[in-house]
Motif scaffolding. Structure first.
Motif, PDB file in Angstrom:
ATOM      1  N   ARG A  54       0.845  -1.197   0.000  1.00 19.77           N
ATOM      2  CA  ARG A  54       0.000   0.000   0.000  1.00 19.77           C
ATOM      3  C   ARG A  54       0.877   1.242   0.000  1.00 19.77           C
ATOM      4  O   ARG A  54       1.889   1.306   0.683  1.00 19.77           O
ATOM      5  CB  ARG A  54      -0.918   0.021   1.222  1.00 19.77           C
ATOM      6  N   CYS A  55       0.455   2.229  -0.781  1.00 23.49           N
ATOM      7  CA  CYS A  55       1.182   3.493  -0.872  1.00 23.49           C
ATOM      8  C   CYS A  55       1.043   4.256   0.448  1.00 23.49           C
ATOM      9  O   CYS A  55      -0.034   4.277   1.044  1.00 23.49           O
ATOM     10  CB  CYS A  55       0.620   4.324  -2.029  1.00 23.49           C
ATOM     11  N   ASP A  56       2.136   4.867   0.895  1.00 25.70           N
ATOM     12  CA  ASP A  56       2.105   5.646   2.136  1.00 25.70           C
ATOM     13  C   ASP A  56       1.273   6.915   1.989  1.00 25.70           C
ATOM     14  O   ASP A  56       0.663   7.372   2.946  1.00 25.70           O
ATOM     15  CB  ASP A  56       3.528   6.036   2.551  1.00 25.70           C
ATOM     16  N   ARG A  57       1.250   7.494   0.787  1.00 28.67           N
ATOM     17  CA  ARG A  57       0.550   8.763   0.564  1.00 28.67           C
ATOM     18  C   ARG A  57      -0.948   8.578   0.343  1.00 28.67           C
ATOM     19  O   ARG A  57      -1.762   9.233   0.959  1.00 28.67           O
ATOM     20  CB  ARG A  57       1.135   9.483  -0.632  1.00 28.67           C
ATOM     21  N   ASN A  93      -2.672   5.403   0.070  1.00 34.64           N
ATOM     22  CA  ASN A  93      -3.208   4.143   0.574  1.00 34.64           C
ATOM     23  C   ASN A  93      -3.725   3.242  -0.544  1.00 34.64           C
ATOM     24  O   ASN A  93      -4.572   2.390  -0.333  1.00 34.64           O
ATOM     25  CB  ASN A  93      -4.299   4.405   1.616  1.00 34.64           C
TER      26      ASN A  93
END
Length: 63
Positions: free
Chosen positions: A12-15, A17
């Protein structure tokens, strides 16, 4: 990349999601697309400002 069960590994992308495959180069494809769009918008705005300045200077010279 898939494991023995056939499921694709995702992170999942940190920015944003957003889930994306681990094998994707350069990080989250959604964030890359947003950064690319932002670069295009900034470039167009700079070109518009330059065009406006050249037009303003041109009208000053011609009058």
């Amino acid at each position: 990349m898939t494991d023995q069960t056939g499921t694709e590994q995702t992170v999942r992308c940190d920015r944003c999601n957003h889930p994306y495959p681990v094998v994707t180069e350069g990080g989250c494809p959604r964030c890359r697309s947003i950064r690319r769009s932002n670069a295009v918008i900034v470039t167009l705005l700079v070109m518009l400002v330059i065009l406006a300045l050249v037009g303003w200077i041109g009208t000053l010279v011609l009058t």
